[in-house]
Design an enzyme around this catalytic site. Structure first.
Site, PDB file in Angstrom:
ATOM      1  N   ASP A 315       0.839  -1.202   0.000  1.00  0.00           N
ATOM      2  CA  ASP A 315       0.000   0.000   0.000  1.00  0.00           C
ATOM      3  C   ASP A 315       0.873   1.250   0.000  1.00  0.00           C
ATOM      4  OD1 ASP A 315      -2.461   1.102  -0.261  1.00  0.00           O
ATOM      5  OD2 ASP A 315      -3.220   0.506   1.709  1.00  0.00           O
ATOM      6  N   GLY A 334      -1.569   8.199   4.027  1.00  0.00           N
ATOM      7  CA  GLY A 334      -0.728   7.229   3.329  1.00  0.00           C
ATOM      8  C   GLY A 334       0.649   7.074   3.931  1.00  0.00           C
TER       9      GLY A 334
END
Lengths: 435, 323
Positions: A315, A334
């Site tokens: 990810d 993130g």
């Protein structure tokens, strides 16, 4: 060009066949050019072939290179955060030999030209294999469908609107119907956007204390319930990215038991951290979906162990300092992950939740099979995509040493065990520790 | 003149460099600040008005959000201590990039301020600044997180009337979800031994609010039963038109404080509001102006004393001052 290479004295781990035997001098693998020629515990019983370059693995694990099915390259468009070259170096250092890029670039990967651009850049960089998904909708805006057939022909592995959920139910239904003829999964960021609204972390006691708007578990549950209903109706193939809640994982478990073509993945932060990582407004732990409670974290581990979760992806979401050194509400979400994927996943092995084979399957053969890639197996004729790592060597995660242009890791300073020693793509070494 | 100066802070040092939130403070810290504030409140009413504790020192008021009353209160507090005050108002449109926040911190460092008073529309922004500047920082309100000086002035006001905080029943009513005043008051009042209830429409209760140790009510009459203190919160205009609550009219009907609902509280219950008030929305005008029940005017007065105490202990602790 590369001739024959004999990797000997290895602990061979082939998760596809469930093979994992202690290292012996005669155990090893032989490559010729770009392919594996032979592999086995007694392969070099009579010594390594005289015409081959011999590489002593020193008893380290020799496994298929990692297949990372969820990476943001930021290229084209945000090359100050990452580009195909820096992400490739980071991947190589992390033991990743194949990675799949999300389409939320600028421009988005929503037509063949952008797919071509990425393929060309990856060829020029020539480190790891770079694949991509295409957007489901133009510009990932959630409205008109992209030219899915043409994009599939151009080589994309699946369709997703990246970090945005495809919110419109009718568009999702049509996408599920249409992709049935393409043999590629539809990948969803499962979050109901109107309910998540301005939320920036898991909604609960901590968000109330911090005075931050929360994102409830219901955002994920609602979207999964809707999507799984549509999957059942259409017979489409659906993959839920980074499922973060215990009830969400239960939905996936039930859908699989029901026989639907449903898969899902997670990423290391969701089994190694919980919401407490954002205490004191630590924006480096601001993720999407948000880190959830300890109960959810344990549910992710249970779902990895029982097979509900099909893959662990990094990810990888590079963000520069300016995007993170912000008040929590406006900081970008993130975390980078390519260089921490393996050591953090190995915690599951060291802590006894998974065997080495199970952990590596989640990082190799299972995502490879899910995406139809010829990767993730130590068998003759397979591409020589390999990783050699010492699973026990202690170390500290130090983002300043990352190859990635961005250093936004929630694992800064974490003590881990596991060190990549060498990464090989198509027989070529693309990373050698200390070199 | 210095004879009027309290010595509480000399006996017990304030062990924090910044005042970012009540959640970080111990009961002793709070008592220290309240005792010192109490003395300043008396002093402010007496002959001496201007001290020289902060002479030659600079306090910067950095407001990223409009607030005349809090900014003025801090300004007056700093000036009464003899300090120089600079007011910087940053337009909301200019904050869109946090670069600005870090850059602002760097600029402020170059000015060698002794204390920085910051209000910001985002939770945690004041913490971020505090990490970057090399002077003491006072949180004058950050998003929905904390507003520590408001809770201190509320507590001081209550203590001067009820002579204690321990054992009191306090109801905080209204938009709990978005209120930094509610959070700071919950922490402070609980630390001092008071019992706190929150009363709000279900849409304005934040998740897991009960985990903060408060009793939760959605009905005003049930929630006000037997309380000593009624704290009303301001309801932002953008939240009252069909978003969080259906209408002003309906909100006032169910959660607005009027004499009928107030009758459920103790007969000597006192009313507070952090201001600015929306009369006829969260509070009836007659109740707000009732000189026997309403402490609203006195809260403003106590605000100056509390901010003097905070600036005093923080600059003292930081070693900026000779004495």
């Amino acid at each position: 060009m590369t001739g024959r290479i004999a990797y000997f004295n290895a602990r061979l781990v082939d998760p596809a066949s469930g093979f994992d035997a202690a290292a012996t001098p005669s155990a090893g693998l032989l490559t010729e050019g770009e392919a594996i020629v032979a592999v086995g515990p007694e392969l070099f019983a009579g010594g390594t072939p005289s015409d081959a370059t011999a590489i002593d693995c020193g008893g380290a694990v020799l496994a298929p290179g990692l297949v990372d099915m969820r990476v943001q390259l930021r290229d084209p468009g945000e090359e100050h955060k990452e580009d195909i070259a820096s992400a490739s170096r980071a991947a190589a250092a992390g033991g990743v030999t194949s990675m799949v890029a999300l389409p939320n670039t600028d421009p988005a990967i929503d037509d063949e030209a952008v797919v071509e651009f990425i393929a060309r850049r990856a060829r020029e960089v020539k480190l790891v294999k770079v694949y991509c998904y295409a957007a489901i909708t133009r510009g990932c805006r959630g409205e008109e469908l992209t030219e899915m057939g043409l994009l599939r022909e151009a080589g994309v592995l699946g369709f997703t609107d990246g970090v945005r959920a495809l919110a419109d139910a009718r568009t999702m239904q049509r996408a599920l119907q249409y992709t049935r003829i393409l043999g590629a999964p539809l990948i969803q960021h499962p979050e109901e956007p109107s309910l998540a609204a301005s939320g920036v972390m898991h909604g609960g006691e901590l968000s109330t204390r911090l005075g931050l708007p929360g994102i409830s578990r219901a955002t994920e549950i609602l979207m999964l319930d809707r999507d799984l209903t549509l999957v059942d109706m259409t017979g489409g193939r659906y993959h839920a990215a980074h499922v973060s809640t215990a009830p969400g994982l239960d939905r996936i478990r039930r859908a699989k038991a029901q026989g639907l073509a449903v898969t899902c993945d997670t990423a290391p932060p969701y089994f190694a951290l919980n919401e407490l990582a954002v205490s004191h407004y630590r924006t480096f732990a601001k993720l999407s979906p948000p880190l959830r409670t300890e109960d959810d974290r344990r549910a992710v581990i249970a779902a990895l162990a029982d097979g509900t979760i099909d893959a662990i992806a990094s990810d990888h979401a590079p963000q520069d300092q300016e995007s993170k050194r912000q008040p929590f509400e406006v900081a970008e979400p993130g975390a980078v992950g390519l260089e921490t994927l393996l050591p953090v996943t190995l915690e599951l092995v060291h802590n006894g939740y998974l065997t080495m084979c199970e952990a590596l399957a989640l990082l190799t053969v299972r995502p490879a099979d899910l995406l139809g890639l010829r990767a993730g197996r130590l068998v003759a004729d397979a591409p020589a995509d390999l990783v050699i790592f010492d699973p026990d060597r202690p170390g500290r995660i130090e983002p300043d040493n990352f190859r990635s242009k961005s250093k936004n890791s929630p694992f800064d300073g974490r003590l881990v065990q596991g060190k990549v020693l060498r990464t090989v793509v198509d027989g070529r070494p693309v990373y050698i520790a200390g070199a | 003149m210095t004879a009027a100066l309290p010595d509480a802070a000399d006996r017990l040092d304030f062990p924090h460099r910044h005042l970012l939130g009540i959640e970080d403070l111990s009961r002793d810290d709070i008592t220290l600040l309240l005792d010192l504030s109490d003395s300043y409140a008396d002093g402010n009413r007496s002959a001496w008005r201007k001290l020289d504790l902060l002479r030659g020192h600079t306090v910067i008021n950095l407001f990223f959000e409009e607030s005349t009353r809090t900014r003025t209160s801090f300004e007056l507090a700093a000036k009464r201590l003899g300090g120089d005050v600079i007011n910087i108002a940053v337009q909301h449109s200019a904050i869109k990039k946090g670069e600005t926040l870090i850059d602002t911190a760097m600029t402020l460092n170059a000015m060698h301020a002794d204390a920085l008073v910051v209000r910001h529309p985002q939770a945690g922004a004041v913490h971020l600044l505090a990490e970057k500047v090399n002077c003491s920082v006072v949180n004058a309100g950050d998003g929905s997180h904390e507003h520590p000086t408001q809770a201190l002035l509320d507590a001081l006001t209550i203590r001067r009337h009820k002579k204690r905080l321990e054992g009191l029943e306090v109801a905080i009513c209204g938009d709990i979800a978005h209120s930094r005043v509610a959070r700071s008051n919950i922490y402070l009042l609980q630390a001092m031994g008071a019992r706190v209830r929150v009363i709000a429409p279900p849409t304005l209760l934040p998740p897991a609010i009960d985990r903060l140790g408060v009793e939760v009510f959605t009905d005003m009459r049930a929630g006000l039963a037997g309380v000593d203190i009624v704290m009303m919160l301001r309801l932002q205009r953008e939240r009252m038109q069909g978003t969080y609550v259906p209408s002003v009219r309906e909100y006032f009907r169910y959660w607005g404080l009027d004499y009928e609902k107030l009758a459920y509280a103790k007969p000597d219950a006192l009313i507070m509001h952090p201001g600015p008030m929306n009369r006829g929305v969260e509070i009836d005008t007659a109740v707000a102006d009732d000189i026997d029940r309403s402490l609203i005017r006195e809260q403003v007065e106590m605000g100056v004393a509390v901010r003097m105490a905070c600036l005093d202990v923080l600059t003292r602790h930081a070693g900026h001052r000779a004495n």
